[in-house]
Design a protein around this motif. Structure first.
Motif, short mmCIF file in Angstrom:
data_model
loop_
_atom_site.label_atom_id
_atom_site.label_comp_id
_atom_site.label_asym_id
_atom_site.label_seq_id
_atom_site.Cartn_x
_atom_site.Cartn_y
_atom_site.Cartn_z
N ILE A 54 0.90 -1.26 0.01
CA ILE A 54 0.01 0.01 -0.04
C ILE A 54 0.85 1.25 0.08
O ILE A 54 1.78 1.41 0.88
N ASP A 55 0.85 2.25 -1.09
CA ASP A 55 1.35 3.28 -1.01
C ASP A 55 1.04 4.32 0.11
O ASP A 55 -0.20 4.66 0.48
N LEU A 56 2.14 4.79 0.67
CA LEU A 56 2.11 5.87 1.86
C LEU A 56 3.26 6.54 2.04
O LEU A 56 4.37 5.79 2.17
N VAL A 57 3.43 7.72 1.69
CA VAL A 57 4.47 8.63 1.71
C VAL A 57 4.72 9.70 2.91
O VAL A 57 3.63 10.61 2.93
N GLY A 58 5.76 9.93 3.83
CA GLY A 58 5.92 10.61 4.79
C GLY A 58 4.88 10.68 5.96
O GLY A 58 4.94 11.53 6.85
N LEU A 59 4.08 9.70 5.93
CA LEU A 59 3.21 9.65 7.12
C LEU A 59 3.34 7.95 7.75
O LEU A 59 3.78 7.38 7.18
N ARG A 60 3.33 7.98 9.23
CA ARG A 60 3.79 6.62 9.71
C ARG A 60 2.43 6.02 10.14
O ARG A 60 1.20 6.65 10.72
N ALA A 61 2.24 4.65 9.79
CA ALA A 61 1.19 3.94 10.25
C ALA A 61 1.47 3.30 11.65
O ALA A 61 2.48 2.74 11.85
N SER A 62 0.54 3.42 12.35
CA SER A 62 0.77 2.83 13.70
C SER A 62 -0.04 1.71 14.13
O SER A 62 0.07 0.88 15.01
N ARG A 63 -1.13 1.34 13.33
CA ARG A 63 -2.09 0.20 13.46
C ARG A 63 -2.48 -0.31 12.19
O ARG A 63 -2.89 0.52 11.41
N VAL A 64 -2.52 -1.56 11.76
CA VAL A 64 -3.05 -2.02 10.29
C VAL A 64 -3.87 -3.45 10.96
O VAL A 64 -3.36 -4.21 11.45
N ARG A 65 -4.93 -3.57 10.38
CA ARG A 65 -5.99 -4.63 10.46
C ARG A 65 -6.56 -5.25 9.32
O ARG A 65 -6.98 -4.43 8.63
N VAL A 66 -6.35 -6.40 8.82
CA VAL A 66 -6.92 -6.85 7.77
C VAL A 66 -8.18 -7.71 8.35
O VAL A 66 -8.01 -8.58 9.17
N GLN A 76 6.85 -0.72 7.13
CA GLN A 76 6.60 0.25 6.39
C GLN A 76 8.21 0.73 5.87
O GLN A 76 9.19 0.95 6.80
N GLY A 77 8.42 1.11 4.64
CA GLY A 77 9.59 1.66 4.16
C GLY A 77 9.10 3.31 3.79
O GLY A 77 8.07 3.87 4.40
N PRO A 78 10.03 3.97 3.26
CA PRO A 78 9.81 5.34 2.71
C PRO A 78 8.51 5.63 1.89
O PRO A 78 8.03 6.69 1.75
N ARG A 79 8.23 4.66 1.11
CA ARG A 79 7.15 4.85 0.12
C ARG A 79 6.12 3.76 0.21
O ARG A 79 5.07 4.14 -0.32
N THR A 80 6.15 2.65 0.97
CA THR A 80 5.19 1.51 0.93
C THR A 80 5.23 0.89 2.20
O THR A 80 5.91 0.79 3.12
N LEU A 81 3.66 0.56 2.52
CA LEU A 81 3.39 -0.18 3.63
C LEU A 81 3.16 -1.68 3.15
O LEU A 81 2.21 -1.82 2.24
N ARG A 82 3.77 -2.45 3.61
CA ARG A 82 3.70 -4.02 3.29
C ARG A 82 3.04 -4.45 4.31
O ARG A 82 3.26 -4.78 5.65
N VAL A 83 1.73 -5.25 4.00
CA VAL A 83 0.89 -5.84 5.10
C VAL A 83 0.80 -7.17 4.68
O VAL A 83 0.52 -7.77 3.40
N LYS A 84 0.91 -8.26 5.60
CA LYS A 84 0.77 -9.50 5.48
C LYS A 84 -0.60 -9.87 5.78
O LYS A 84 -0.92 -9.55 6.82
N LEU A 85 -1.11 -10.75 4.81
CA LEU A 85 -2.46 -11.25 4.97
C LEU A 85 -2.46 -12.28 5.91
O LEU A 85 -1.82 -12.97 6.18
N PRO A 86 -3.68 -12.30 6.97
CA PRO A 86 -3.78 -13.52 7.93
C PRO A 86 -3.71 -14.75 7.19
O PRO A 86 -3.40 -15.90 7.95
N ARG A 87 -4.19 -14.89 5.77
CA ARG A 87 -4.04 -16.31 5.07
C ARG A 87 -3.84 -15.99 3.67
O ARG A 87 -4.09 -14.80 3.21
#
Length: 436
Positions: A54-66, A76-87
């Motif tokens: 998921i693209d996200l630049v300059g802002l910090r994610a604190s919680r992710v839920r699928v 999270q890197g400088p340009r991308t939020l990598r999310v692992k799916l539960p399955r």
């Protein structure tokens, strides 16, 4: 969904598509602090996936839920939020991602300059084209991935927040003001917008569909500048079909802007655009509601479909308002392009030249040449069919070539190839020999 767009290879993830975005945003003007919760309702594309970007630049994610799973892992890197799916999810499966994030939003640096969320002297605006959307919300930042949107934008008292979509509510509580808007038509991420300023909102005289958002001190200047908007819309509706968006909002900032900016159902102008000499820009941005915002592109190399039609629409307004004919505008710009380097291929200009003015003007000239070849009556049919058949859909130059051949015959195929696929500027058609 196609693979990565070579013009913006670091943006987007083709493994899934977003069907809708639900954004809850809180912005503090004085400190330039943005806090947000984004819910992306998505569907897996052609192949099974175990993680998504998921693209996200300059802002910090604190919680992710699928799908509400508290155990969702992410990095999270400088340009991308990598999310692992539960399955592992199969093609066609639907899922949702909730992301809580915050930070000081700022434009991102790109080969096209600084783009995205931008602080004004007293407020903020968004200029996302082409890859600035992730500076203010997490998204799958691809022109071919369009979704519905709901945005609740909160700002300090004394400011008016305005976002993409038809307005649903405006509430004031505890020194804060919240505007909620929604759009049920598909929106590309680069066409989502948010504006915050010391604005008033009112209906444009002459057309109750048009909402004007501007500082009260600019009311008279805005009224003069937008006086022709009802006639522009009438001209375009006659040529292109009914206005295709759920909202028509014109925002004017007290700051000067280099260029106006279109968004879905919206356009923003700087105070410097409230002069007679900039009337063409108003027509240009309004026409984008048909070309670009309704009939959309799936690849950035096809940007001429947005800008060529919009520039041609400017010429239509010049002719309707009695200032210059379409033929005169075409001759003027053909002469200008002839004096410039002949190194741009309209169908694939390359990322560095995709916003070059030659793309805009040569695109309009291509349409003019097509009109001369098939005649005004058939060209009018082409415009009407193009906007109707691809309303709120992705279209390609191949689609346009096929439609042109269907209406004008196979003779238009080499004509369009000359204008679109080679660097040398073709001769300007003689309007005296054009079909009627």
């Amino acid at each position: 969904m196609t693979g990565h767009d070579p013009y913006a290879p670091e943006s987007g993830d083709a493994s899934y598509g977003v069907e809708s975005y639900d954004l809850t945003l809180d912005y503090r003007v004085r400190t330039n602090r943005l806090e947000g919760t984004a819910i992306l309702s998505a569907v897996v594309a052609a192949e099974a996936v175990s993680s998504i970007a998921i693209d996200l630049v300059g802002l910090r994610a604190s919680r992710v839920r699928v799908d509400g799973d508290r155990r969702t892992a992410f990095s999270q890197g400088p340009r991308t939020l990598r999310v692992k799916l539960p399955r592992r999810l199969s093609a066609g499966e639907r899922f949702s991602v909730e992301i809580v994030y915050a930070g000081a939003p700022a434009p991102r640096r790109s080969r096209w300059g600084s783009i995205g969320w931008e602080e004004l002297d007293d407020g903020a605006l968004v200029a996302s084209q082409p890859t600035g959307a992730p500076t203010w919300f997490p998204c799958n930042d691809r022109p071919d991935d369009r979704g519905r949107m709901r945005i609740a934008l909160t700002a300090d008292a004394g400011y008016l927040p305005v976002a993409t979509g038809r307005p649903l509510s405006l509430t004031r509580t505890g020194g804060r003001v919240t505007a909620v808007s929604e759009t049920s038509v598909p929106v590309a991420t680069y066409l989502a917008a948010a504006h915050v300023g010391r604005y008033e909102t009112r209906t444009l005289a002459g057309d109750p569909r048009v909402r004007v958002v501007s500082p009260p001190s600019l009311r008279e200047r805005v009224d003069r500048a937008f006086a022709d908007v009802p006639d522009m819309l009438a001209l375009f509706e006659d040529a292109f079909g009914p206005y295709p968006q759920e909202d028509c909002t014109l925002v004017v900032t007290p700051d000067e802007l280099e260029i106006p900016l279109e968004a879905q159902g919206m356009a923003v102008f700087g105070v410097n655009h409230l002069v007679a000499a900039e009337q063409r820009l108003i027509a240009h941005e309004l026409s984008h509601q048909w070309f670009g915002n309704s009939v959309g592109i799936g690849r950035w190399r096809d940007i001429w479909l947005n800008e060529g039609f919009a520039c041609y629409s400017e010429w239509m307004w010049f002719e309707r308002s009695g200032r210059a004919s379409i033929a005169q505008k075409a001759a003027k710009h053909h002469a200008r392009l002839r004096a410039l380097p002949q190194d741009l291929v309209l169908s694939d200009p390359g990322p560095d030249l995709m916003f070059d003015d030659r793309v805009y003007k040569r695109g309009a000239l291509t349409l003019y040449a097509l009109r001369c070849a098939i005649g005004e009556t058939d060209f009018a049919r082409l415009l009407a069919r193009w906007t109707a058949e691809y309303q709120h859909r992705i279209a390609t130059p191949t689609d346009l070539r096929a439609l042109a051949a269907d209406i004008g015959g196979d003779a238009v195929i080499p004509l369009l190839a000359a204008w679109l696929d080679g660097p040398t500027l073709p001769p300007l058609p003689d309007p005296a020999t054009a079909r009627r």
